[in-house]
Write a protein that holds these residues in place. Structure first.
Motif, PDB file in Angstrom:
ATOM      1  N   LEU A  47       0.820  -1.206   0.000  1.00 26.50           N
ATOM      2  CA  LEU A  47       0.000   0.000   0.000  1.00 26.50           C
ATOM      3  C   LEU A  47       0.857   1.262   0.000  1.00 26.50           C
ATOM      4  N   TRP A  48       2.106   1.151   0.437  1.00 24.23           N
ATOM      5  CA  TRP A  48       2.994   2.306   0.481  1.00 24.23           C
ATOM      6  C   TRP A  48       3.570   2.655  -0.876  1.00 24.23           C
ATOM      7  N   LEU A  49       3.730   1.657  -1.743  1.00 21.05           N
ATOM      8  CA  LEU A  49       4.428   1.864  -3.007  1.00 21.05           C
ATOM      9  C   LEU A  49       3.437   1.931  -4.167  1.00 21.05           C
ATOM     10  N   PRO A  50       3.523   2.966  -4.981  1.00 19.02           N
ATOM     11  CA  PRO A  50       2.613   3.064  -6.127  1.00 19.02           C
ATOM     12  C   PRO A  50       2.943   2.017  -7.184  1.00 19.02           C
ATOM     13  N   GLY A  51       1.938   1.296  -7.630  1.00 15.95           N
ATOM     14  CA  GLY A  51       2.134   0.280  -8.654  1.00 15.95           C
ATOM     15  C   GLY A  51       2.400  -1.103  -8.116  1.00 15.95           C
ATOM     16  N   ALA A  52       2.567  -1.242  -6.806  1.00 15.95           N
ATOM     17  CA  ALA A  52       2.914  -2.533  -6.212  1.00 15.95           C
ATOM     18  C   ALA A  52       1.735  -3.173  -5.488  1.00 15.95           C
ATOM     19  N   GLU A  53       0.547  -2.662  -5.700  1.00 18.52           N
ATOM     20  CA  GLU A  53      -0.603  -3.099  -4.917  1.00 18.52           C
ATOM     21  C   GLU A  53      -0.940  -4.573  -5.097  1.00 18.52           C
ATOM     22  N   HIS A  54      -0.828  -5.092  -6.299  1.00 19.17           N
ATOM     23  CA  HIS A  54      -1.269  -6.467  -6.571  1.00 19.17           C
ATOM     24  C   HIS A  54      -0.113  -7.405  -6.897  1.00 19.17           C
ATOM     25  N   LYS A  55       1.081  -7.074  -6.461  1.00 17.61           N
ATOM     26  CA  LYS A  55       2.245  -7.918  -6.719  1.00 17.61           C
ATOM     27  C   LYS A  55       2.459  -8.870  -5.552  1.00 17.61           C
ATOM     28  N   HIS A  91       9.939  -3.400  -8.257  1.00 19.68           N
ATOM     29  CA  HIS A  91      10.204  -3.138  -9.679  1.00 19.68           C
ATOM     30  C   HIS A  91       9.064  -2.320 -10.285  1.00 19.68           C
ATOM     31  N   ALA A  92       7.835  -2.706 -10.016  1.00 21.15           N
ATOM     32  CA  ALA A  92       6.687  -1.963 -10.529  1.00 21.15           C
ATOM     33  C   ALA A  92       6.627  -0.565  -9.932  1.00 21.15           C
ATOM     34  N   ALA A  93       6.959  -0.446  -8.654  1.00 24.14           N
ATOM     35  CA  ALA A  93       6.927   0.861  -8.004  1.00 24.14           C
ATOM     36  C   ALA A  93       7.985   1.800  -8.564  1.00 24.14           C
ATOM     37  N   VAL A  94       9.160   1.264  -8.866  1.00 23.05           N
ATOM     38  CA  VAL A  94      10.222   2.106  -9.427  1.00 23.05           C
ATOM     39  C   VAL A  94       9.828   2.601 -10.814  1.00 23.05           C
ATOM     40  N   TYR A  95       9.262   1.731 -11.639  1.00 23.23           N
ATOM     41  CA  TYR A  95       8.820   2.173 -12.964  1.00 23.23           C
ATOM     42  C   TYR A  95       7.695   3.197 -12.863  1.00 23.23           C
ATOM     43  N   THR A  96       6.811   3.036 -11.898  1.00 24.21           N
ATOM     44  CA  THR A  96       5.749   4.025 -11.700  1.00 24.21           C
ATOM     45  C   THR A  96       6.336   5.350 -11.266  1.00 24.21           C
TER      46      THR A  96
END
Length: 74
Positions: A47-55, A63-68
């Motif tokens: 929940l803290w990292l954008p883009g990492a919600e469903h990983k 990885h998804a959060a860094v790209y976001t």
């Protein structure tokens, strides 16, 4: 009539790769340490990292959060 030729200047791909790595690596390390800290404490770090919600794994979430994050700052 003056004939002037124009050469389009292409940005170097090596410079682009270097700047990508110089942004990606520190962001990945920072967000990975944040996610590992959250995992150790037992909090929902997704929940803290954008883009990492469903990983499912930490590395794919980071990885998804860094790209976001990079899509917002570049």
């Amino acid at each position: 009539m003056n004939d002037m030729s124009y050469e389009a200047h292409k940005p170097s791909s090596r410079g682009d790769k270097l700047s990508f790595v110089l942004i990606f690596a520190p962001c990945f390390v920072l967000l990975l340490s944040l996610a590992l800290l959250g995992q150790l404490v037992g909090l929902h770090w997704q929940l803290w990292l954008p883009g990492a919600e469903h990983k499912a794994s930490i590395f794919s979430g980071v990885h998804a959060a860094v790209y976001t994050l990079m899509s917002h700052i570049i």
